[in-house]
Design an enzyme around this catalytic site. Structure first.
Site, PDB file in Angstrom:
ATOM      1  N   ASP A   1       7.540   4.341  -8.766  1.00 22.34           N
ATOM      2  CA  ASP A   1       7.022   5.533  -8.072  1.00 22.34           C
ATOM      3  C   ASP A   1       7.636   6.856  -8.557  1.00 22.34           C
ATOM      4  O   ASP A   1       8.683   7.291  -8.092  1.00 22.34           O
ATOM      5  CB  ASP A   1       7.232   5.389  -6.547  1.00 22.34           C
ATOM      6  CG  ASP A   1       6.391   6.402  -5.775  1.00 22.34           C
ATOM      7  OD1 ASP A   1       5.822   7.309  -6.411  1.00 22.34           O
ATOM      8  OD2 ASP A   1       6.319   6.294  -4.544  1.00 22.34           O
ATOM      9  N   TYR A   2       6.922   7.491  -9.473  1.00 23.18           N
ATOM     10  CA  TYR A   2       7.439   8.717 -10.090  1.00 23.18           C
ATOM     11  C   TYR A   2       6.765   9.975  -9.534  1.00 23.18           C
ATOM     12  O   TYR A   2       6.718  11.011 -10.192  1.00 23.18           O
ATOM     13  CB  TYR A   2       7.245   8.647 -11.620  1.00 23.18           C
ATOM     14  CG  TYR A   2       7.696   7.324 -12.203  1.00 23.18           C
ATOM     15  CD1 TYR A   2       9.030   6.928 -12.128  1.00 23.18           C
ATOM     16  CD2 TYR A   2       6.786   6.448 -12.806  1.00 23.18           C
ATOM     17  CE1 TYR A   2       9.455   5.707 -12.636  1.00 23.18           C
ATOM     18  CE2 TYR A   2       7.206   5.233 -13.321  1.00 23.18           C
ATOM     19  CZ  TYR A   2       8.534   4.862 -13.232  1.00 23.18           C
ATOM     20  OH  TYR A   2       8.954   3.652 -13.726  1.00 23.18           O
TER      21      TYR A   2
ATOM     22  N   LYS B   1      -2.419  -1.496  -9.175  1.00 20.15           N
ATOM     23  CA  LYS B   1      -2.305  -0.348  -8.266  1.00 20.15           C
ATOM     24  C   LYS B   1      -3.590   0.466  -8.407  1.00 20.15           C
ATOM     25  O   LYS B   1      -3.896   0.965  -9.498  1.00 20.15           O
ATOM     26  CB  LYS B   1      -1.067   0.470  -8.636  1.00 20.15           C
ATOM     27  CG  LYS B   1      -0.737   1.535  -7.632  1.00 20.15           C
ATOM     28  CD  LYS B   1       0.638   2.149  -7.878  1.00 20.15           C
ATOM     29  CE  LYS B   1       0.773   3.430  -7.081  1.00 20.15           C
ATOM     30  NZ  LYS B   1       2.001   4.152  -7.345  1.00 20.15           N
TER      31      LYS B   1
ATOM     32  N   ASP C   1      13.200  10.633  -5.863  1.00 19.25           N
ATOM     33  CA  ASP C   1      12.722  10.002  -4.617  1.00 19.25           C
ATOM     34  C   ASP C   1      13.120   8.523  -4.596  1.00 19.25           C
ATOM     35  O   ASP C   1      12.316   7.655  -4.259  1.00 19.25           O
ATOM     36  CB  ASP C   1      11.188  10.140  -4.519  1.00 19.25           C
ATOM     37  CG  ASP C   1      10.687   9.930  -3.090  1.00 19.25           C
ATOM     38  OD1 ASP C   1      11.500   9.995  -2.151  1.00 19.25           O
ATOM     39  OD2 ASP C   1       9.476   9.701  -2.912  1.00 19.25           O
TER      40      ASP C   1
ATOM     41  N   ASN D   1      11.468   2.251  -3.209  1.00 20.10           N
ATOM     42  CA  ASN D   1      11.106   2.460  -4.612  1.00 20.10           C
ATOM     43  C   ASN D   1      12.023   1.721  -5.576  1.00 20.10           C
ATOM     44  O   ASN D   1      12.035   1.998  -6.774  1.00 20.10           O
ATOM     45  CB  ASN D   1      11.079   3.963  -4.930  1.00 20.10           C
ATOM     46  CG  ASN D   1       9.853   4.631  -4.344  1.00 20.10           C
ATOM     47  OD1 ASN D   1       8.843   3.972  -4.092  1.00 20.10           O
ATOM     48  ND2 ASN D   1       9.934   5.942  -4.112  1.00 20.10           N
TER      49      ASN D   1
ATOM     50  N   HIS E   1      14.371   6.212  -2.856  1.00 17.14           N
ATOM     51  CA  HIS E   1      14.714   5.508  -1.619  1.00 17.14           C
ATOM     52  C   HIS E   1      14.514   4.004  -1.820  1.00 17.14           C
ATOM     53  O   HIS E   1      13.938   3.576  -2.826  1.00 17.14           O
ATOM     54  CB  HIS E   1      13.910   6.066  -0.445  1.00 17.14           C
ATOM     55  CG  HIS E   1      12.426   5.967  -0.629  1.00 17.14           C
ATOM     56  ND1 HIS E   1      11.747   4.771  -0.577  1.00 17.14           N
ATOM     57  CD2 HIS E   1      11.481   6.915  -0.885  1.00 17.14           C
ATOM     58  CE1 HIS E   1      10.455   4.979  -0.764  1.00 17.14           C
ATOM     59  NE2 HIS E   1      10.266   6.269  -0.960  1.00 17.14           N
TER      60      HIS E   1
ATOM     61  N   GLU F   1       0.848  -1.196   0.000  1.00 11.91           N
ATOM     62  CA  GLU F   1       0.000   0.000   0.000  1.00 11.91           C
ATOM     63  C   GLU F   1       0.876   1.235   0.000  1.00 11.91           C
ATOM     64  O   GLU F   1       2.008   1.217   0.491  1.00 11.91           O
ATOM     65  CB  GLU F   1      -0.926  -0.006   1.218  1.00 11.91           C
ATOM     66  CG  GLU F   1      -0.195  -0.068   2.552  1.00 11.91           C
ATOM     67  CD  GLU F   1      -1.147  -0.222   3.730  1.00 11.91           C
ATOM     68  OE1 GLU F   1      -2.260  -0.770   3.552  1.00 11.91           O
ATOM     69  OE2 GLU F   1      -0.773   0.220   4.827  1.00 11.91           O
ATOM     70  N   GLY F   2       0.336   2.287  -0.577  1.00 12.30           N
ATOM     71  CA  GLY F   2       1.040   3.559  -0.557  1.00 12.30           C
ATOM     72  C   GLY F   2       0.081   4.611  -0.056  1.00 12.30           C
ATOM     73  O   GLY F   2      -1.074   4.309   0.261  1.00 12.30           O
TER      74      GLY F   2
ATOM     75  N   GLU G   1      -3.875   1.197  -3.070  1.00 11.82           N
ATOM     76  CA  GLU G   1      -3.697  -0.179  -2.645  1.00 11.82           C
ATOM     77  C   GLU G   1      -3.040  -0.958  -3.777  1.00 11.82           C
ATOM     78  O   GLU G   1      -3.266  -0.651  -4.954  1.00 11.82           O
ATOM     79  CB  GLU G   1      -5.075  -0.804  -2.352  1.00 11.82           C
ATOM     80  CG  GLU G   1      -5.901  -0.042  -1.333  1.00 11.82           C
ATOM     81  CD  GLU G   1      -5.324  -0.140   0.073  1.00 11.82           C
ATOM     82  OE1 GLU G   1      -4.550  -1.081   0.345  1.00 11.82           O
ATOM     83  OE2 GLU G   1      -5.631   0.742   0.905  1.00 11.82           O
TER      84      GLU G   1
HETATM   85  N1  LIG Z   1       5.383  -3.506 -10.051  1.00  7.78           N
HETATM   86  C1  LIG Z   1       5.376  -3.869  -8.771  1.00  7.78           C
HETATM   87  N2  LIG Z   1       5.812  -5.100  -8.409  1.00  7.78           N
HETATM   88  C2  LIG Z   1       5.819  -5.485  -7.113  1.00  7.78           C
HETATM   89  N3  LIG Z   1       5.415  -4.700  -6.096  1.00  7.78           N
HETATM   90  C3  LIG Z   1       4.993  -3.460  -6.388  1.00  7.78           C
HETATM   91  C4  LIG Z   1       4.953  -2.974  -7.731  1.00  7.78           C
HETATM   92  N4  LIG Z   1       4.499  -1.694  -7.715  1.00  7.78           N
HETATM   93  C5  LIG Z   1       4.266  -1.398  -6.419  1.00  7.78           C
HETATM   94  N5  LIG Z   1       4.559  -2.450  -5.620  1.00  7.78           N
HETATM   95  C6  LIG Z   1       4.451  -2.520  -4.147  1.00  7.78           C
HETATM   96  O1  LIG Z   1       3.446  -1.636  -3.700  1.00  7.78           O
HETATM   97  C7  LIG Z   1       4.006  -0.631  -2.825  1.00  7.78           C
HETATM   98  C8  LIG Z   1       3.317   0.711  -3.053  1.00  7.78           C
HETATM   99  O2  LIG Z   1       3.528   1.114  -4.387  1.00  7.78           O
HETATM  100  P1  LIG Z   1       3.915   2.600  -4.787  1.00  7.78           P
HETATM  101  O3  LIG Z   1       5.193   3.000  -4.155  1.00  7.78           O
HETATM  102  O4  LIG Z   1       3.898   2.675  -6.282  1.00  7.78           O
HETATM  103  O5  LIG Z   1       2.675   3.375  -4.134  1.00  7.78           O
HETATM  104  P2  LIG Z   1       2.497   4.915  -3.768  1.00  7.78           P
HETATM  105  O6  LIG Z   1       1.068   5.119  -3.389  1.00  7.78           O
HETATM  106  O7  LIG Z   1       3.039   5.764  -4.873  1.00  7.78           O
HETATM  107  O8  LIG Z   1       3.411   5.053  -2.493  1.00  7.78           O
HETATM  108  P3  LIG Z   1       3.820   6.383  -1.714  1.00  7.78           P
HETATM  109  O9  LIG Z   1       3.314   6.200  -0.316  1.00  7.78           O
HETATM  110  O10 LIG Z   1       5.329   6.409  -1.763  1.00  7.78           O
HETATM  111  O11 LIG Z   1       3.189   7.508  -2.439  1.00  7.78           O
HETATM  112  C9  LIG Z   1       5.492  -0.635  -3.138  1.00  7.78           C
HETATM  113  O12 LIG Z   1       6.270  -0.246  -2.044  1.00  7.78           O
HETATM  114  C10 LIG Z   1       5.755  -2.083  -3.510  1.00  7.78           C
HETATM  115  O13 LIG Z   1       5.955  -2.860  -2.355  1.00  7.78           O
END
Ligand SMILES: Nc1ncnc2c1ncn2[C@@H]1O[C@H](COP(=O)(O)OP(=O)(O)OP(=O)(O)O)[C@@H](O)[C@H]1O
Length: 575
Positions: free
Chosen positions: A465-466, A291, A427, A432, A429, A265-266, A270
């Protein structure tokens, strides 16, 4: 005949990278010139080189620790962190304590019970928090703040203000957005003070048109362009190959998602994983990651306002562009998340996804809001991505040889991005960077029309994560304007949080600029994590020790490069 190898024969391409600088390295000149590498192996708040050398005093109580920080000169405060234990000549903490205050960070045990109680009682939120607040330094009352600073000039107000924030804003390494939002919600901070002192320095060219969207995302057209399309919804639909939103429960019915599971989750959404169908004949079936990002709604979700069409559009464009680099002529890499499809869906959350969300919550305790809160008219952007493994903070490398080659993959992927579309991740880290085992022996790239290959050593990396990234596509520059994000620049808790400040200084707070040095800063951070942060299966081997040394040598030179491209040119001896 002498059949022994010559002295240089054992060196690989990465060693060559270090060759031009041995004298500097021995003299340790690089370190002082580039400001940062002396503190690389952990971090926290800002400090100076001289303190690192001179301070051999025993550990002092918390208040004195803060005094030491306050003694720093103006310029020194902003530049770089040094592990506090190092400065005092003792190992103050292993990993879970802020070297500034000696506070325990969440997730590291110790006195977390008290913290939890306080959070639940005072803040009335269920979520885990990733910082601890020290009451004497907390800026929680705006009148108090005004009184405290009323006789000072505005610059000092801003600096004091920032220092005040910093002393309580300690974030855990990696994903920071949720913990920072939580901090914002629980602190009344007059960020306007900072904005007035530190205005955004974006100075578009004569013909430039700025198309602002809230939340920091901005697009600048570098040419004279009168046909700005402000119909973001239509543009999103175009990217989705749709004319209108599709029903969520129909597009992602249970029958279409075999072996589904929530995996992450981010702050914005989800993430689910399920078994994919074969996409092409003879191809392996790969697992798909979904996502799911709510957009356009008026309810806050996970402590954030939902993104609008205008805000989600650049992320779709950047995700597609970076994914498309796997095919191309001049610059290719499969080091960025592979995106299969983007869809715009409408409706309540499908029941089977809610069940998966609850199972994850039972097992891992979600920090996100329950998806039942979404109404029937809720819109979501759904990204279908190729599953790319675990993030670097959870991955277990065999040894440092493997991580050293993973680092090379990251450098090459960034270099290809720079060459193709002036890409800066901003970003990068360890949350990502995804890593998965691979049977492929080599990873291929095209860099500036040259085909290059790297040993995989059994792993494949993928950058994701861009949200903060900067890119130029067809005279269209897109970036996230962090100019007035006072708190992000005030955070500490890891070398990661120095990198945001280093980027700000490098860009002079003009986030539209292309300065690939920011990618170099993140490479320095990643190298530090590979030396001191990641998990290894076997550490008591000769090869592991050898490669840890190579990583350290690399770390001592990396900040002398101007870009990932510059770095790759040295690795592969390209001119
Ligand atoms: N292509 C993928 N393959 C495997 N796991 C993934 C993939 N994309 C995302 N994830 C998992 O989902 C999590 C959340 O994804 P992501 O960083 O893209 O979400 P976000 O909402 O942008 O997060 P943030 O809180 O940094 O804004 C990641 O840390 C990773 O564990």
């Amino acid at each position: 005949m002498d059949d022994t190898l010559d002295d240089e024969a054992w060196k690989d391409s990465f060693d060559k990278l270090l060759d031009p600088r041995p004298q500097l390295r021995m003299l340790n000149i690089i370190k002082s010139n580039v400001r940062a590498s002396f503190n690389i192996d952990s971090s926290i708040e800002n400090s100076s080189h001289s303190i690192l050398k001179e301070n051999k005093e025993p550990v002092r109580p918390k208040q004195h620790i803060l005094d030491v920080c306050d003694d720093l000169g103006e310029g020194e405060k902003r530049s770089i962190s040094t592990p506090f234990g190092k400065r005092l000549g003792v190992d103050l903490f292993h990993c879970g304590i802020s070297p500034i205050t000696g506070m325990k960070l969440d997730g590291f045990g110790g006195n977390t019970e008290k913290l939890q109680d306080r959070v639940e009682v005072e803040l009335h939120i269920k979520k885990r928090v990733c910082f601890e607040v020290e009451s004497t330094n907390t800026i929680s009352n705006s009148d108090e703040l005004k009184n405290k600073f009323k006789d000072r000039n505005s610059k000092n107000i801003s600096d004091e203000h920032r220092e005040g924030i910093r002393s309580s804003l300690v974030l855990q390494p990696g994903k920071w957005r949720k913990s920072l939002n939580c901090w914002r919600r629980t602190h009344v901070v007059e960020t306007t003070l900072d904005i007035s002192v530190n205005p955004p320095l974006i100075t578009p060219r004569a013909h430039t048109q700025v198309r602002p969207s809230s939340l920091g995302r901005k697009s600048i057209f570098l040419n004279d362009c009168n046909n700005i399309d402000n119909d973001f919804e239509s543009q999103v639909l175009r990217h989705c190959d749709q004319r209108k939103p599709i029903r969520f429960d129909i597009l992602y019915a249970p029958s279409k998602m075999v072996n589904a599971k929530k995996i992450g989750e981010g702050a914005y959404g989800e993430v689910f994983r399920y078994s994919g169908k074969k996409r092409k004949r003879n191809s392996y079936s790969t697992d798909v990651v979904l996502k799911v990002i709510p957009i356009e709604g008026s309810t806050e979700i996970n402590g954030e306002l939902q993104k609008t069409f205008a805000q989600i559009l650049p992320e779709i464009i950047i995700s597609k562009k970076m994914s498309s680099l796997r095919v191309g002529k001049n610059n290719t890499t499969d080091g960025y998340a592979n995106i299969f499809k983007v869809s715009l869906v409408r409706g309540t959350y499908p029941e089977h996804l809610i069940k998966l969300w609850e199972s994850y919550d039972d097992e891992k305790e979600s920090e996100n809001d329950h998806p039942k809160i979404f109404a029937d008219d809720q819109l979501f952007i759904v990204l279908e991505l190729e599953f790319s493994g675990e993030d670097m903070s959870n991955f277990k490398f065999v040894n440092a040889e493997q991580s050293y080659y993973a680092l090379q993959q990251i450098i090459l992927a960034l270099a290809v991005g720079e060459e193709e579309c002036q890409f800066e991740h901003r970003d990068l880290h360890w949350g990502n960077i995804l890593i998965e085992p691979t049977a492929e022996k080599e990873i291929s790239y095209t860099f500036h029309t040259k085909d290059l290959t790297l040993c995989s050593k059994g792993v494949k990396i993928t950058i994701i994560d861009y949200t903060l990234s900067r890119i130029t596509i067809d005279d269209f520059c897109n970036f996230n304007d962090l100019a007035s994000d006072a708190e992000l620049f005030a955070a500490s808790g890891d070398y990661q949080y120095d990198i945001y400040r280093m980027m700000r200084d490098e860009l002079k707070n003009n986030w539209a600029l292309f300065s690939p040095k920011t990618n170099v800063f993140w490479l320095s951070y990643v190298t530090e994590k590979l030396i001191t942060g990641v998990h290894y299966k076997s550490v008591n081997t000769k090869v592991h020790r050898l490669y840890i040394e190579k990583l350290k040598t690399f770390q001592s030179t990396i900040l002398t490069f101007e870009s990932a491209t510059h770095c790759v040119k040295h690795i592969f001896d390209l001119t």
